[in-house]
Motif scaffolding. Structure first.
Motif, PDB file in Angstrom:
ATOM      1  N   ALA A 204       0.778  -0.955  -0.140  1.00  0.00           N
ATOM      2  CA  ALA A 204       0.152   0.112   0.013  1.00  0.00           C
ATOM      3  C   ALA A 204       0.722   1.346  -0.020  1.00  0.00           C
TER       4      ALA A 204
ATOM      5  N   GLN B  57       2.581   1.143  -4.087  1.00  0.00           N
ATOM      6  CA  GLN B  57       1.600   2.301  -4.788  1.00  0.00           C
ATOM      7  C   GLN B  57       2.415   3.632  -4.762  1.00  0.00           C
TER       8      GLN B  57
ATOM      9  N   THR C 178      -2.185   3.296   2.004  1.00  0.00           N
ATOM     10  CA  THR C 178      -2.345   3.637   0.580  1.00  0.00           C
ATOM     11  C   THR C 178      -2.674   5.226   0.454  1.00  0.00           C
TER      12      THR C 178
END
Length: 252
Positions: free
Chosen positions: A78, A82, A158
């Motif tokens: 996350a 990301q 995230t």
């Protein structure tokens, strides 16, 4: 007529689902991200199993190690995964293109969270299977709160990853996310409980998303309990970082 010409955008849930599917497939096909998401956590779990770092914290090294390793999986995918992917999407103009579509900032962030959760399912299956082979015996009552907290932790990381990736240069994103992955993994309470942290770090570890998630998962899988304080901290990180990412995210 709009539907015939294809000019009407798809409903927002469908846009988010398609974006999430694309993001998830991209992550799975990326060898470097798979190493970060699966191989490194597995190595950490085996290392904690065969070394005395967790001795004195419980009757079984593997039972103490696995919750932290699952938390590390969430942070790896996350936050670091990301964050880096989004940073370079900015550099190569992918996000500039997405800014011209109906997806929007909220849809982009929701799609990335959905992709992280899809990859996280695979991580839990792989890490959980290897852990069971190594003798992991989680508290059955801990599965429901544990998985719920893992999802909440993934959302928080995230949002933090997108905040970094959307506000600094791609090269800086690469450096920041990798550096924080190392620092939080070693000193942030995610893998090693607070009792194993330096005295200076112990005062703040509980308020970090890494420390909150690691401790919450240990409470869940070791004792079958829900750590409400840790859950609240993760929720606050998710809301604040998510709002900041939506507010200051730069498409180019």
């Amino acid at each position: 007529m709009n539907r015939v010409l294809g000019s009407a955008p798809a409903p927002l849930p469908q846009r988010i689902l398609l974006q999430g599917k694309y993001e998830a497939l991209t992550m799975i096909r990326n060898g470097e991200q798979l190493i970060l998401a699966v191989v490194m956590p597995l190595l950490a779990m085996v290392g904690l199993k065969v070394t005395p770092l967790l001795d004195g914290l419980g009757s079984s090294r593997i039972d103490i190690a696995v919750p932290g390793v699952l938390a590390l999986c969430a942070m790896s995918t996350a936050f670091t995964g990301q964050g880096i992917a989004t940073g370079f999407d900015r550099r190569y103009g992918v996000l500039r293109f997405l800014s011209t579509t109906p997806l929007g900032r909220t849809g982009l962030i929701a799609g990335k969270i959905l992709a992280v959760l899809a990859v996280l399912v695979l991580q839990v299956l792989v890490v959980g299977a290897v852990a069971l082979i190594l003798g992991w015996q989680p508290n059955p009552a801990g599965w429901l709160p544990g998985l719920a907290l893992l999802v909440l932790g993934a959302a928080a990381f995230t949002a933090l990853g997108l905040l970094v990736a959307g506000t600094v240069r791609p090269e800086a994103t690469l450096a920041i996310t990798n550096l924080l992955w190392i620092l939080l993994g070693a000193l942030g309470g995610i893998v090693l409980p607070v009792e194993r942290q330096p005295a200076l770090a112990q005062a703040i570890v509980h308020y970090l998303p890494s420390g909150a998630l690691g401790q919450a998962l240990r409470d869940a899988f070791l004792h079958g309990s829900l750590n409400g304080g840790a859950a609240l901290i993760l929720l606050l990180w998710t809301v604040l970082a998510g709002a900041a990412a939506i507010r200051w995210f730069k498409w180019n």
